[in-house]
Design a protein around this motif. Sequence first.
Motif, mmCIF file in Angstrom:
data_model
loop_
_atom_site.group_PDB
_atom_site.id
_atom_site.type_symbol
_atom_site.label_atom_id
_atom_site.label_comp_id
_atom_site.label_asym_id
_atom_site.label_seq_id
_atom_site.Cartn_x
_atom_site.Cartn_y
_atom_site.Cartn_z
ATOM 1 N N GLY A 1 37.150 25.447 53.728
ATOM 2 C CA GLY A 1 35.876 24.857 53.336
ATOM 3 C C GLY A 1 34.712 25.822 53.400
ATOM 4 O O GLY A 1 33.579 25.443 53.094
ATOM 5 N N CYS A 2 34.971 27.056 53.770
ATOM 6 C CA CYS A 2 33.891 28.029 53.961
ATOM 7 C C CYS A 2 33.562 28.777 52.678
ATOM 8 O O CYS A 2 34.447 29.165 51.914
ATOM 9 N N GLN A 3 32.275 28.992 52.493
ATOM 10 C CA GLN A 3 31.767 29.885 51.465
ATOM 11 C C GLN A 3 31.180 31.096 52.187
ATOM 12 O O GLN A 3 30.596 30.959 53.261
ATOM 13 N N VAL A 4 31.327 32.279 51.607
ATOM 14 C CA VAL A 4 30.782 33.479 52.224
ATOM 15 C C VAL A 4 29.682 34.062 51.334
ATOM 16 O O VAL A 4 29.828 34.125 50.112
ATOM 17 N N TYR A 5 28.597 34.451 51.974
ATOM 18 C CA TYR A 5 27.457 35.060 51.294
ATOM 19 C C TYR A 5 27.314 36.473 51.827
ATOM 20 O O TYR A 5 27.065 36.674 53.029
ATOM 21 N N GLY A 6 27.516 37.458 50.950
ATOM 22 C CA GLY A 6 27.514 38.849 51.361
ATOM 23 C C GLY A 6 26.321 39.607 50.811
ATOM 24 O O GLY A 6 25.907 39.387 49.662
ATOM 25 N N TYR A 7 25.780 40.516 51.631
ATOM 26 C CA TYR A 7 24.592 41.277 51.247
ATOM 27 C C TYR A 7 24.770 42.737 51.659
ATOM 28 O O TYR A 7 25.067 43.036 52.824
ATOM 29 N N ASP A 8 24.589 43.629 50.691
ATOM 30 C CA ASP A 8 24.669 45.068 50.971
ATOM 31 C C ASP A 8 24.136 45.802 49.745
ATOM 32 O O ASP A 8 24.732 45.725 48.663
ATOM 33 N N PHE A 9 23.024 46.511 49.914
ATOM 34 C CA PHE A 9 22.420 47.205 48.769
ATOM 35 C C PHE A 9 23.134 48.509 48.433
ATOM 36 O O PHE A 9 22.865 49.125 47.404
ATOM 37 N N SER A 10 24.087 48.934 49.288
ATOM 38 C CA SER A 10 24.754 50.222 49.053
ATOM 39 C C SER A 10 26.034 50.086 48.229
ATOM 40 O O SER A 10 26.609 51.089 47.825
ATOM 41 N N VAL A 11 26.495 48.861 47.977
ATOM 42 C CA VAL A 11 27.689 48.643 47.160
ATOM 43 C C VAL A 11 27.398 47.535 46.153
ATOM 44 O O VAL A 11 26.363 46.862 46.226
ATOM 45 N N ARG A 12 28.329 47.311 45.235
ATOM 46 C CA ARG A 12 28.097 46.354 44.153
ATOM 47 C C ARG A 12 28.935 45.094 44.258
ATOM 48 O O ARG A 12 28.808 44.181 43.421
ATOM 49 N N SER A 13 29.812 45.022 45.284
ATOM 50 C CA SER A 13 30.665 43.843 45.396
ATOM 51 C C SER A 13 31.301 43.812 46.777
ATOM 52 O O SER A 13 31.164 44.755 47.567
ATOM 53 N N PHE A 14 32.022 42.724 47.041
ATOM 54 C CA PHE A 14 32.854 42.669 48.225
ATOM 55 C C PHE A 14 33.999 43.671 48.079
ATOM 56 O O PHE A 14 34.235 44.226 46.994
ATOM 57 N N GLY A 15 34.744 43.857 49.165
ATOM 58 C CA GLY A 15 35.911 44.719 49.116
ATOM 59 C C GLY A 15 37.068 44.052 48.384
ATOM 60 O O GLY A 15 37.007 42.866 48.034
ATOM 61 N N PRO A 16 38.163 44.789 48.162
ATOM 62 C CA PRO A 16 39.307 44.259 47.410
ATOM 63 C C PRO A 16 39.955 43.051 48.066
ATOM 64 O O PRO A 16 40.618 42.251 47.387
ATOM 65 N N GLU A 17 39.783 42.887 49.367
ATOM 66 C CA GLU A 17 40.391 41.749 50.053
ATOM 67 C C GLU A 17 39.883 40.420 49.495
ATOM 68 O O GLU A 17 40.590 39.417 49.526
ATOM 69 N N ILE A 18 38.672 40.441 48.940
ATOM 70 C CA ILE A 18 38.099 39.243 48.313
ATOM 71 C C ILE A 18 38.133 39.356 46.788
ATOM 72 O O ILE A 18 38.529 38.418 46.092
ATOM 73 N N GLU A 19 37.752 40.511 46.281
ATOM 74 C CA GLU A 19 37.644 40.675 44.833
ATOM 75 C C GLU A 19 38.979 40.490 44.112
ATOM 76 O O GLU A 19 39.004 40.074 42.954
ATOM 77 N N GLN A 20 40.074 40.787 44.781
ATOM 78 C CA GLN A 20 41.390 40.687 44.141
ATOM 79 C C GLN A 20 42.114 39.381 44.468
ATOM 80 O O GLN A 20 43.289 39.224 44.138
ATOM 81 N N ASP A 21 41.423 38.453 45.100
ATOM 82 C CA ASP A 21 42.011 37.150 45.420
ATOM 83 C C ASP A 21 41.192 36.078 44.698
ATOM 84 O O ASP A 21 40.021 35.871 45.005
ATOM 85 N N ARG A 22 41.801 35.405 43.751
ATOM 86 C CA ARG A 22 41.064 34.479 42.887
ATOM 87 C C ARG A 22 40.407 33.352 43.676
ATOM 88 O O ARG A 22 39.248 33.008 43.451
ATOM 89 N N ASP A 23 41.126 32.773 44.622
ATOM 90 C CA ASP A 23 40.566 31.666 45.399
ATOM 91 C C ASP A 23 39.393 32.141 46.254
ATOM 92 O O ASP A 23 38.325 31.512 46.280
ATOM 93 N N LEU A 24 39.576 33.254 46.953
ATOM 94 C CA LEU A 24 38.509 33.754 47.817
ATOM 95 C C LEU A 24 37.286 34.173 47.005
ATOM 96 O O LEU A 24 36.150 33.916 47.401
ATOM 97 N N LYS A 25 37.529 34.802 45.876
ATOM 98 C CA LYS A 25 36.409 35.241 45.036
ATOM 99 C C LYS A 25 35.594 34.049 44.539
ATOM 100 O O LYS A 25 34.363 34.126 44.428
ATOM 101 N N SER A 26 36.266 32.923 44.287
ATOM 102 C CA SER A 26 35.560 31.732 43.805
ATOM 103 C C SER A 26 34.662 31.123 44.881
ATOM 104 O O SER A 26 33.747 30.357 44.573
ATOM 105 N N ARG A 27 34.922 31.476 46.143
ATOM 106 C CA ARG A 27 34.112 30.946 47.251
ATOM 107 C C ARG A 27 33.182 32.004 47.844
ATOM 108 O O ARG A 27 32.647 31.831 48.931
ATOM 109 N N SER A 28 33.014 33.094 47.119
ATOM 110 C CA SER A 28 32.182 34.187 47.634
ATOM 111 C C SER A 28 30.975 34.412 46.736
ATOM 112 O O SER A 28 31.015 34.149 45.529
#
Length: 326
Positions: A154-181
């Motif tokens: 049930g968790c959504q994650v909100y990530g902030y970092d001006f030095s990169v353009r996205s989350f790491g592959p652990e989230i970006e390459q997982d369809r379910d996790l990416k949909s909640r990020s």
Amino acid sequence: MVLYARHPRFTVALLILIFISLVMFASDSASFSSVRSMAFSKSGDAALAEVFALEETHYEEIVQRRQQLIKKWGPTPEKVDPFPSHGEFYTLWDFFLPSFRCPHRVERIGIMGDGGKWVCGLERIAPKRQCNIYSFGVNGESSFEADLMKAAPGCQVYGYDFSVRSFGPEIEQDRDLKSRSHFFSYALGPEDKHSAADDPKMYTLRTLMDRNGHDFIDILKVDIEGNEFDSLSTFIDSFHGEPLPFGQLQLEVHVFPGSAWNDFPKFLGWWEKLEAAGLRPFFSEPNLVYVNLVRGVRPDLIEYSFINIRGDHELVSNQPSSPRSG
């Protein structure tokens, strides 16, 4: 049958004994279930409050011992060297021990090396239908956030970092996790500076919560290379003594040589601000990866995990209210 034919009285007595044993076992099991049920029912808010009260007593003792340590190596805060180099047997971190016991399960989430964090009571957060994770400082590695979302659907994650353009592959390459990020290339800071001319754009934590429509953060991770001091101070001050709207904080503290925070009285004042706001450290882990990579540096980076003992949330109450989740 042969035993009964040869020893009928013995056989009858044995059967009676077995029957009595089974009845007693069933009774004991029922009693244990009853006691366990009573324990869980007593382990409601009253019992949990007792645990926190006891831990707070222990923590106050540690605070007193901190003052004794200051007297030993100072004898005043102004005289304490955060990282002495003349044979003294202490570092800054010895004054700020993680001596508050989380009353729930404590476990390390994420990668075993740099990037993983110690979390309190995830089993109490995981069943929530809606929960919020805020992560400041991504740096291309998101195993902590990914494993949290896997454990808590049930968790959504909100990530902030001006030095990169996205989350790491652990989230970006997982369809379910990416949909909640939700990722934003913003900086966390002590003030709002996000005009068209500002690069990077900076927001306070309170402003970001308002933008997202959130009243509460279940897990707050902050790893922003020294900017944690002013950013958290501003956030705490904005509530004017009211309980902070998050359950726990995973924080990497950076006391770099030459920084304003490489000053014991200043650091002590900041730490006492966290304590006054209800934050209690339940785990710490020096960043030895940093020490190993950059040979000759001081151990001036450390991970702390804090539980917020104030407010109304899953870690301090068995029946918390339901804050706005966005």
